[in-house]
Scaffold this motif. Structure first.
Motif, PDB file in Angstrom:
ATOM      1  N   PHE A 116       0.816  -1.217   0.000  1.00  0.00           N
ATOM      2  CA  PHE A 116       0.000   0.000   0.000  1.00  0.00           C
ATOM      3  C   PHE A 116       0.850   1.267   0.000  1.00  0.00           C
ATOM      4  O   PHE A 116       0.317   2.371   0.074  1.00  0.00           O
ATOM      5  CB  PHE A 116      -0.952  -0.011   1.195  1.00  0.00           C
ATOM      6  N   GLY A 117       2.142   1.117  -0.067  1.00  0.00           N
ATOM      7  CA  GLY A 117       3.054   2.250  -0.126  1.00  0.00           C
ATOM      8  C   GLY A 117       4.477   1.750  -0.248  1.00  0.00           C
ATOM      9  O   GLY A 117       4.770   0.576   0.017  1.00  0.00           O
ATOM     10  N   THR A 191       4.433  -1.932  -4.989  1.00  0.00           N
ATOM     11  CA  THR A 191       3.089  -1.548  -4.578  1.00  0.00           C
ATOM     12  C   THR A 191       2.037  -2.199  -5.467  1.00  0.00           C
ATOM     13  O   THR A 191       2.289  -2.548  -6.625  1.00  0.00           O
ATOM     14  CB  THR A 191       2.914  -0.014  -4.630  1.00  0.00           C
ATOM     15  N   GLN A 219      -0.015   4.696   5.271  1.00  0.00           N
ATOM     16  CA  GLN A 219      -0.372   3.919   4.094  1.00  0.00           C
ATOM     17  C   GLN A 219      -1.839   3.494   4.109  1.00  0.00           C
ATOM     18  O   GLN A 219      -2.393   3.117   3.067  1.00  0.00           O
ATOM     19  CB  GLN A 219       0.547   2.705   3.962  1.00  0.00           C
ATOM     20  N   THR A 221      -4.211   5.425   4.287  1.00  0.00           N
ATOM     21  CA  THR A 221      -4.979   6.428   3.548  1.00  0.00           C
ATOM     22  C   THR A 221      -5.066   6.117   2.061  1.00  0.00           C
ATOM     23  O   THR A 221      -5.825   6.763   1.338  1.00  0.00           O
ATOM     24  CB  THR A 221      -4.352   7.825   3.725  1.00  0.00           C
ATOM     25  N   THR A 222      -4.297   5.121   1.605  1.00  0.00           N
ATOM     26  CA  THR A 222      -4.320   4.785   0.179  1.00  0.00           C
ATOM     27  C   THR A 222      -5.394   3.751  -0.151  1.00  0.00           C
ATOM     28  O   THR A 222      -5.505   3.339  -1.299  1.00  0.00           O
ATOM     29  CB  THR A 222      -2.950   4.252  -0.277  1.00  0.00           C
TER      30      THR A 222
END
Length: 255
Positions: A116-117, A191, A219, A221-222
């Motif tokens: 996720f990041g 990712t 991460q 927030t993604t």
């Protein structure tokens, strides 16, 4: 060699829950969670490729390779409907399974998922990968959680036993290398194609510890729209042990 999975309550009419552990772990590490689920909840708890009893199974590599192996095994088991939950690397694998088989996945629960990041504490993961004795594992795991109680001793014993298998540490180091990338002189993780998850329509819950020393909670927030995000205050990366009740609550709300 086929993948190993512990299957429980296969005769139940309920939709099975598939559990995918994180990097370096084994399926039995889900015990704190599975012991709190309904007695008749069917479970499929994998040892991911290159881990535990799946050490020599096909599918050793990054999350995409593992997701393909899981999908093939689920197909062999004839599962047309399932709930998915994955932790860390297993969360990345679960996400990709959901992306490739959205029509079969009833829900998706992700615990501090990989992919996720870019940022990842690869040094801590390497220390964890090379730890083989109980004491070494306890020290490595302490660096992956927030300060607090140590890991369950019986869980450490099972994990240490798995690490004693010939080639186990080398296999983990190869898996670690498969999902790390170098960008602008910095080492991080590959990712996921997160935009591809928009519109899948799979009820998704994401849990992340605010004191995660492996994958930063920013991460979270993604995540794609309409997912329910829970930040677990003060928890580190090992949510199965550190935030068991929050994990169980999230899973039960999905089942």
């Amino acid at each position: 060699m086929t993948l190993f999975a512990e299957v429980r309550h296969a005769s139940s009419a309920k939709t099975p829950l598939v559990l995918l552990h994180g990097f370096g772990a084994i399926g039995s590490g889900w015990a704190p969670v599975t012991g709190r689920l309904d007695d008749d909840q069917p479970l499929i708890v994998y040892d991911l490729p290159g881990h535990g009893s799946s050490l020599d199974a096909e599918g050793v590599g990054h999350a995409g390779v593992m997701a393909k192996a899981i999908l093939e095994d689920l197909g062999r088991r004839g599962l047309s409907s399932l709930h998915l939950c994955g932790h860390s690397m297993g969360g990345a694998v679960a996400s990709l399974v959901a992306l490739k088989a959205a029509d079969r996945v009833r829900s998706l629960t992700l615990l501090a998922p990989g992919g996720f990041g870019f940022e990842i504490n690869h040094e801590a993961l390497r220390r964890y990968a090379v730890a083989a004795e109980q004491g070494e594992l306890a020290t490595a795991l302490a660096g992956m959680r927030a300060p607090g109680p140590v890991a369950d001793r019986s869980g450490l014993e099972r994990l240490a036993a798995a690490r004693q298998a010939p080639g186990a540490v080398d296999r983990l180091l190869a898996i670690l290398a498969s999902f790390l990338i170098v960008r602008d002189g910095r080492t991080g993780q590959g990712t996921l194609p997160l935009r591809s998850f928009d519109g899948l329509g799979i009820p998704t819950r994401l849990l992340w510890g605010t004191a995660d020393p492996i994958l930063p909670d920013k991460q979270a927030t993604t995540i794609w729209p309409n997912a329910v995000v829970t930040l677990v205050e003060g928890a580190g990366h090992m949510l199965i042990e550190e935030a068991t009740e929050a994990v169980v609550t999230a899973i039960q709300s999905q089942l």
